[in-house]
Design an enzyme around this catalytic site. Structure first.
Site, PDB file in Angstrom:
ATOM      1  N   ASP A 229       0.872  -1.178   0.000  1.00 28.07           N
ATOM      2  CA  ASP A 229       0.000   0.000   0.000  1.00 28.07           C
ATOM      3  C   ASP A 229       0.909   1.228   0.000  1.00 28.07           C
ATOM      4  O   ASP A 229       2.057   1.143  -0.428  1.00 28.07           O
ATOM      5  CB  ASP A 229      -0.943  -0.035   1.204  1.00 28.07           C
TER       6      ASP A 229
ATOM      7  N   HIS B  46       1.303   1.630  -3.309  1.00 23.90           N
ATOM      8  CA  HIS B  46       0.243   2.410  -3.958  1.00 23.90           C
ATOM      9  C   HIS B  46       0.678   3.853  -4.156  1.00 23.90           C
ATOM     10  O   HIS B  46       0.094   4.575  -4.958  1.00 23.90           O
ATOM     11  CB  HIS B  46      -1.040   2.364  -3.127  1.00 23.90           C
TER      12      HIS B  46
END
Length: 546
Positions: free
Chosen positions: A288, A322
């Site tokens: 992430d 991410h």
């Protein structure tokens, strides 16, 4: 004398960075420790990967802390343990060859009041934590492994067919659509509830019924002061890896933070409502956001009113993630005075990612970023987005997304703000889109300077609902050139010395009756087949060409 020595080192380091940015930067003071050392072996710990050493490790920490501080040594070996709690004046030192492995037995992690994504929440106790501690550290060359695979759900689209089959046959349960694997029925039950269920109004039985769903962060430091994380590998976290919360004087140096790329909520470091932070020369390869700044969510974050501020980040490398450097989306307490330099992002979904949404509130301002190097970015190299939808930045196979409906809403304390950014010397080799700026109709992204960039991407520059943005000395090499620059309902924009691919179809497209005061200078439009088109109420009066 030692205290003065550490302070002087901090001043020298900050002076170097201050010279780079041409301004005075915050001083981050690192902790200091006595040389007294206690090995966990002396308190009965066994390095066989099978014996649970929770008591021995925590007893060693307690003993050293009560004696005024020092070093708790974790020698080479495989040390299985339950939750470890750091105490005042303790440096937990992992020798080369040491692995601190946290048990898969979730019964060893009691439910405690904590915080998740900016809101109060019951969670399983973090593998390593401290609350209200002063002068603490985790150092050395060893590994801290959170055994996160035992905790996390996994989406089918993120695995190969053989990996998915292996996971499913190992146990757990599948969602009704057979596209998500859960470790247990309790986890699946929790996943069906509204996002982030709060503490209020729930009893112990309720939380026990979804205990597996309430994954802990690997390292949680709450209300701590003078913190050092140095040299250690932090990996395989149940949720976020490193989570300093409402803490001060945090130094993170030469660490490696590692999670599988498919790890749900597998953030690298989430600096939340912290003050005076230095993160340097560290590597992140996670599932992430990597280097992420937060400050609480919605009303709870605004009530806390503790911005993340005075942060220096330099010399870091980010792989899978991410976002390379990220602010938000839980930034309701604000973020300010952040300095990022000399970082490399390879394969991060988005390079520089600033995200929020209506309801958050909070002001993000005075952000200074320079010398950023990117390669193979699947989405945007630089993104400002005030319509964050809590989804992966790259659309998964078969997934359909719709653009948000543009509508004005009243401005109040719940309206977020992005303003006063200066980003320079950015070089990107490969991205889906070079720059994307999307504000709200009632609250534009404001006063941003983007200069000295070479951006190679499939698509060029996209600006929506923005005010006071300067693009200077930017070369955009985009595959899709109709248009190179797309402007929607934006004003007070300056494009100064923009260069682009020869024979581009269209240089500028300007849309919307609120698009005006757009200035183009030192930009050769003759290299494009068409210079400017106006749509949806925009007119030639919108632009001045010099």
């Amino acid at each position: 004398m030692k205290k003065l020595f550490f302070f002087l080192i901090a001043v020298v380091l900050v002076s170097v960075v201050s010279a780079q940015f041409g301004m005075k930067l915050p001083v981050v003071v690192a902790p200091k420790f006595k040389k007294d050392t206690l090995s966990i072996i002396k308190l009965g710990a066994v390095p066989d990967g099978n014996t649970l050493n929770t008591k021995s490790i925590n007893n060693a920490i307690d003993a050293i802390s009560k004696k005024g501080g020092g070093v708790v040594l974790v020698p080479a070996g495989l040390w299985l343990t339950g939750p470890v709690v750091l105490k005042n004046n303790v440096n937990l030192h992992l020798a080369n060859g040491a692995t601190l492995l946290f048990t898969k037995d979730k019964n060893e992690y009691p439910l405690v009041e904590a915080n998740w994504e900016g809101l109060p929440q019951m969670r399983n106790q973090s593998p390593i934590s401290a609350t209200g501690a002063t002068n603490i550290a985790i150092t050395g060359k060893g590994i801290i492994d959170g055994n996160g695979d035992a905790w996390r759900a996994v989406k089918k689209d993120k695995l190969t067919e053989s990996q998915w089959k292996k996971l499913v046959t190992a146990g757990g349960v599948l969602s009704e659509d057979q596209k998500t694997w859960y470790p247990s029925e309790g986890f699946m039950k929790g996943s069906k509830m509204p996002a982030n269920p709060g503490i209020i109004g729930k009893d112990a039985a309720f939380y026990e019924s979804i205990k597996d769903f309430l994954r802990p962060n690997l390292l949680l430091l709450t209300n701590c002061k003078y913190i050092l994380l140095e040299g250690v590998t932090f990996q395989n976290s149940p949720a976020w890896c490193l989570h300093p919360l409402m803490s001060e004087h945090l130094t993170v140096r030469n660490v490696f933070v590692k999670n599988p790329w498919y790890a749900q909520n597998g953030d690298g470091i989430d600096v939340e409502s912290c003050k005076n932070v230095l993160i340097e020369n560290s590597v992140f390869d996670v599932g992430d956001d990597a280097l992420c700044m937060k400050s609480g969510r919605d009303e709870e974050g605004r009530k806390r009113a503790m911005p993340t501020e005075n942060v220096i980040i330099r010399g870091c490398t980010v792989y899978s993630s991410h976002g390379g450097f990220v602010i938000g989306s839980e930034m309701s307490g604000g973020a300010r005075n952040i300095y990022v330099s000399n970082c490399t992002f390879v394969g991060a979904d988005i390079g520089l990612r600033f995200k929020t949404t209506r309801g958050r509130g909070g002001i993000v301002e005075n952000i200074f970023i320079k010398d950023i190097y990117m390669k193979d970015i699947p989405a945007e190299a630089i993104l400002f987005d005030m319509y964050y939808m809590a989804k992966d930045p790259v659309v998964l196979a078969g997934e359909k997304r719709e653009l948000p409906k543009a509508e004005f809403k009243s401005v109040d304390e719940t309206t977020p703000q992005f303003r006063n950014f200066h980003i320079s010397n950015v070089y990107c080799n490969g991205a889906e889109k070079a720059i994307f700026v999307r504000g709200l109709p009632e609250m534009h992204v404001k006063n941003i300077v983007l200069e000295n960039m070479m951006l190679q991407a499939k698509k060029g520059i996209d600006v929506q609902e923005a005010t006071g943005i300067t693009f200077k000395n930017i070369k955009v090499i985009s595959n899709e050139t109709n248009p190179v620059v797309d402007i929607v309902q934006s004003d007070k924009l300056t494009f100064d010395n923009i260069t682009y691919k020869d024979n581009s179809e269209l240089l500028f497209r300007v849309s919307g009756d609120r698009s005006n005061d757009i200035n183009i200078k030192k930009t050769d439009a003759t290299r494009a087949k068409e210079k400017i088109v106006y749509e949806l109420g925009a007119t030639e009066k919108s632009i001045t060409v010099k």
